[in-house]
Write an enzyme that holds these catalytic residues in place. Structure first.
Site, PDB file in Angstrom:
ATOM      1  N   ARG A  21       0.930  -1.123  -0.074  1.00  0.00           N
ATOM      2  CA  ARG A  21       0.007   0.079  -0.138  1.00  0.00           C
ATOM      3  C   ARG A  21       0.887   1.141  -0.085  1.00  0.00           C
ATOM      4  O   ARG A  21       1.723   1.363   0.816  1.00  0.00           O
ATOM      5  CB  ARG A  21      -0.982   0.127   1.080  1.00  0.00           C
ATOM      6  CG  ARG A  21      -1.977  -1.024   1.084  1.00  0.00           C
ATOM      7  CD  ARG A  21      -2.721  -1.297   2.486  1.00  0.00           C
ATOM      8  NE  ARG A  21      -3.799  -2.214   2.002  1.00  0.00           N
ATOM      9  CZ  ARG A  21      -5.020  -2.574   2.497  1.00  0.00           C
ATOM     10  NH1 ARG A  21      -5.325  -1.473   3.467  1.00  0.00           N
ATOM     11  NH2 ARG A  21      -5.794  -3.387   2.374  1.00  0.00           N
ATOM     12  N   SER A 136     -22.314 -13.626  13.440  1.00  0.00           N
ATOM     13  CA  SER A 136     -21.832 -12.608  12.792  1.00  0.00           C
ATOM     14  C   SER A 136     -21.897 -12.872  11.206  1.00  0.00           C
ATOM     15  O   SER A 136     -21.459 -13.845  10.839  1.00  0.00           O
ATOM     16  CB  SER A 136     -20.209 -12.641  13.025  1.00  0.00           C
ATOM     17  OG  SER A 136     -19.316 -11.564  12.557  1.00  0.00           O
ATOM     18  N   SER A 188     -19.386  -1.437   3.558  1.00  0.00           N
ATOM     19  CA  SER A 188     -18.315  -0.303   2.961  1.00  0.00           C
ATOM     20  C   SER A 188     -17.904  -0.824   1.425  1.00  0.00           C
ATOM     21  O   SER A 188     -17.586   0.404   0.916  1.00  0.00           O
ATOM     22  CB  SER A 188     -17.617   0.166   3.836  1.00  0.00           C
ATOM     23  OG  SER A 188     -16.334  -0.883   4.210  1.00  0.00           O
ATOM     24  N   HIS A 216     -21.010   3.432   8.039  1.00  0.00           N
ATOM     25  CA  HIS A 216     -21.276   4.148   6.717  1.00  0.00           C
ATOM     26  C   HIS A 216     -22.780   4.796   6.261  1.00  0.00           C
ATOM     27  O   HIS A 216     -23.094   5.104   5.349  1.00  0.00           O
ATOM     28  CB  HIS A 216     -20.789   3.176   5.353  1.00  0.00           C
ATOM     29  CG  HIS A 216     -19.559   2.875   5.760  1.00  0.00           C
ATOM     30  ND1 HIS A 216     -18.581   3.492   5.079  1.00  0.00           N
ATOM     31  CD2 HIS A 216     -19.001   1.791   6.412  1.00  0.00           C
ATOM     32  CE1 HIS A 216     -17.297   3.116   5.399  1.00  0.00           C
ATOM     33  NE2 HIS A 216     -17.525   2.082   6.150  1.00  0.00           N
ATOM     34  N   THR A 244     -19.933   5.972  13.543  1.00  0.00           N
ATOM     35  CA  THR A 244     -18.763   6.823  13.780  1.00  0.00           C
ATOM     36  C   THR A 244     -19.074   8.098  13.719  1.00  0.00           C
ATOM     37  O   THR A 244     -20.008   8.477  13.169  1.00  0.00           O
ATOM     38  CB  THR A 244     -17.895   6.259  12.552  1.00  0.00           C
ATOM     39  OG1 THR A 244     -16.421   6.988  12.963  1.00  0.00           O
ATOM     40  CG2 THR A 244     -18.204   6.850  11.373  1.00  0.00           C
ATOM     41  N   LYS A 247     -16.933   9.772   9.445  1.00  0.00           N
ATOM     42  CA  LYS A 247     -17.339   9.742   8.269  1.00  0.00           C
ATOM     43  C   LYS A 247     -18.169  10.932   7.838  1.00  0.00           C
ATOM     44  O   LYS A 247     -17.850  12.140   7.791  1.00  0.00           O
ATOM     45  CB  LYS A 247     -17.821   8.313   7.801  1.00  0.00           C
ATOM     46  CG  LYS A 247     -16.548   7.374   8.348  1.00  0.00           C
ATOM     47  CD  LYS A 247     -16.973   6.135   7.585  1.00  0.00           C
ATOM     48  CE  LYS A 247     -15.889   4.805   8.449  1.00  0.00           C
ATOM     49  NZ  LYS A 247     -14.351   4.869   7.885  1.00  0.00           N
ATOM     50  N   THR A 276      -8.169   4.640  28.376  1.00  0.00           N
ATOM     51  CA  THR A 276      -7.767   5.210  27.165  1.00  0.00           C
ATOM     52  C   THR A 276      -8.102   6.733  27.523  1.00  0.00           C
ATOM     53  O   THR A 276      -9.233   6.958  28.207  1.00  0.00           O
ATOM     54  CB  THR A 276      -8.127   4.886  25.840  1.00  0.00           C
ATOM     55  OG1 THR A 276      -7.314   5.546  24.983  1.00  0.00           O
ATOM     56  CG2 THR A 276      -9.621   4.977  25.575  1.00  0.00           C
TER      57      THR A 276
HETATM   58  N1  PLP Z   1     -17.141  -0.241  11.034  1.00  0.00           N
HETATM   59  C1  PLP Z   1     -17.225  -0.222   9.518  1.00  0.00           C
HETATM   60  C2  PLP Z   1     -18.134  -1.245   8.945  1.00  0.00           C
HETATM   61  C3  PLP Z   1     -16.121   0.624   8.918  1.00  0.00           C
HETATM   62  O1  PLP Z   1     -16.004   0.467   7.654  1.00  0.00           O
HETATM   63  C4  PLP Z   1     -15.109   1.088   9.531  1.00  0.00           C
HETATM   64  C5  PLP Z   1     -14.083   1.982   9.138  1.00  0.00           C
HETATM   65  O2  PLP Z   1     -14.055   2.176   8.122  1.00  0.00           O
HETATM   66  C6  PLP Z   1     -15.282   1.176  11.041  1.00  0.00           C
HETATM   67  C7  PLP Z   1     -16.326   0.487  11.737  1.00  0.00           C
HETATM   68  C8  PLP Z   1     -14.279   1.855  11.916  1.00  0.00           C
HETATM   69  O3  PLP Z   1     -14.654   3.147  11.933  1.00  0.00           O
HETATM   70  P1  PLP Z   1     -13.604   4.367  12.444  1.00  0.00           P
HETATM   71  O4  PLP Z   1     -13.107   4.864  11.165  1.00  0.00           O
HETATM   72  O5  PLP Z   1     -14.428   5.625  13.050  1.00  0.00           O
HETATM   73  O6  PLP Z   1     -12.699   3.764  13.332  1.00  0.00           O
END
Ligand code: PLP
Length: 404
Positions: A21, A136, A188, A216, A244, A247, A276
């Protein structure tokens, strides 16, 4: 021992497969999204970004930036500690209330990223509920997979979006075991959307709780940006909604929402929450402003949908094959890591178009792709330029065109 030699052997293998990458080195230009300057290898050129997850451009919204600036002036830079030891700021609580309201839940809990929220919440639920089984979806994100692995509880993988398979796998479980059905709304990489209501039907029939990743979809779907579950009118049926702030909301951070007891449980036991440093108050203030804005403004979502439809129509008109899906994600399939990188490099070098090649392990080998995420700030001209460039490249590389 020569550790660098050990590292380099595996890095060389990645290079040979075409899966090594290389990152663009972007300088985003505030107020000019999706434009940025790329500094990669000293080349310094302006580019149009076509693969951003700042889906609605909120990272450059004055509403968000002003809230962040005001919070920095008022509260300073960092939070000052973990949530437990002096790090819980008023801004965190305001944001958690905003998130609970967004998803129609009693409470919410913030994490430092969406990745951490999935990892922490799933590992805690699986580890701390005696006899738990996590079911899952086979295409769940790495953060969910890691959380489930760390839970060290029983797990079953069900076929992607296959409600009958989920039903069968739930029926195999001990009826008295606490069962957690974990899945996403918008996937995604393929951009397909889960049948949330049907999954809830099956989960409810087996007394299972549902864990939905709307990473997403938050900000993007539903009348207030509550996600696909809001759009489908089923938010109240989902036990836990995860999302999140990094995004569509344009900032950083992750969260879960659910009942007061559920959030308190994760707050009290999740090491990824407890040990944390809490998010800076200014990040929380920016996220709160972004969520509030998108709850009331359909403008960004409407314009974004228009640009997504326009790009799809143009790709179709030029015979550029792309995955058909009902979301805002447009994957153009290449199926070869070397070709995928070549097309991405040529788009950057010859056209000032930046789209990152997506390769293994993000997607299975042989399904390498370019993943386009049109936003409300891509102009019609941007779209025309992109499709003309792709069409040229299809000709040069003798790639197959889709038949209308
Ligand atoms: N869940 C999914 C489906 C994702 O695609 C991603 C990140 O791309 C995450 C969780 C993680 O989210 P974050 O980018 O806020 O760590």
């Amino acid at each position: 021992m020569d550790f660098d030699a050990l590292f380099n052997t595996q890095l060389d293998a990645l290079r040979e497969e075409g899966n090594y990458r290389i990152f663009a080195e972007l300088e985003r230009k505030c107020g000019q999204h999706p434009r940025a300057r790329n500094y990669h290898e000293g080349q310094e050129r302006d580019v149009t970004v076509w693969c951003s997850n700042d889906y609605l451009g909120m990272g450059h919204s004055p509403v968000v930036i002003d809230a962040m600036k005001a919070a920095i002036d008022a509260n300073g830079a960092g939070s000052g500690g973990t949530r437990n030891i002096s790090g819980t700021n008023h801004q965190h609580l305001l944001l958690e209330r905003e998130l609970a309201d967004l998803h129609g839940k009693e409470n919410a809990l913030l994490f430092t990223s969406g990745y951490v929220s999935n990892w922490a919440a799933l590992s805690t639920l699986g580890a701390k509920l005696p006899g738990a089984v996590i079911l899952s979806d086979e295409l769940n994100h790495a953060s969910m997979i890691e959380g489930i692995r760390h839970a060290r509880c029983a797990k079953k993988i069900w076929r992607h979006n296959d409600v009958e398979d989920l039903d069968r796998k739930l029926a195999e479980c001990d009826p008295d075991a606490p069962k957690i059905v974990a899945f996403e709304s918008v996937y995604s990489m393929d951009g397909d959307i889960a049948p949330i209501a049907e999954i809830c039907d099956v989960a409810e029939a087996h007394g299972a709780m549902t864990y939905l990743d709307e990473v997403h979809a938050v900000g993007m779907y539903g009348p207030r940006g509550g996600g696909v579950a809001e759009r489908d009118g089923v938010m109240d049926r989902v036990t836990l909604i995860e999302g999140t702030l990094g995004k569509a909301f344009g900032v950083l951070g992750g969260y879960i929402t659910g009942s007061a007891a559920l959030c308190d449980f994760v707050r009290s036991f999740a090491s990824g929450f407890i040990f944390t440093t809490a998010l800076p108050p200014a990040i929380a203030a920016g996220a709160t402003a972004s969520i509030r804005h998108l709850k009331n403004s359909p403008f960004e979502r409407t314009k974004q949908k228009r640009q997504v439809a326009r790009l799809r129509a143009q790709l179709d008109a030029h015979g550029i094959p792309h995955l058909d899906n009902p979301s805002h994600i447009i994957p153009v399939m290449i199926g070869d890591p070397v070709k995928c990188k070549f097309i991405s490099d040529t788009l950057m070098d010859n056209y000032g178009i930046y789209v990152q090649p997506i390769n293994y392990p993000t997607v299975p080998k042989g399904t390498e792709r370019l993943r386009f995420t049109p936003g409300p700030l891509h102009s019609d001209d941007d779209i025309d330029l992109l499709v003309d460039a792709l069409s040229d490249l299809w000709r040069q590389c003798a790639l197959a065109r889709a038949v209308a």
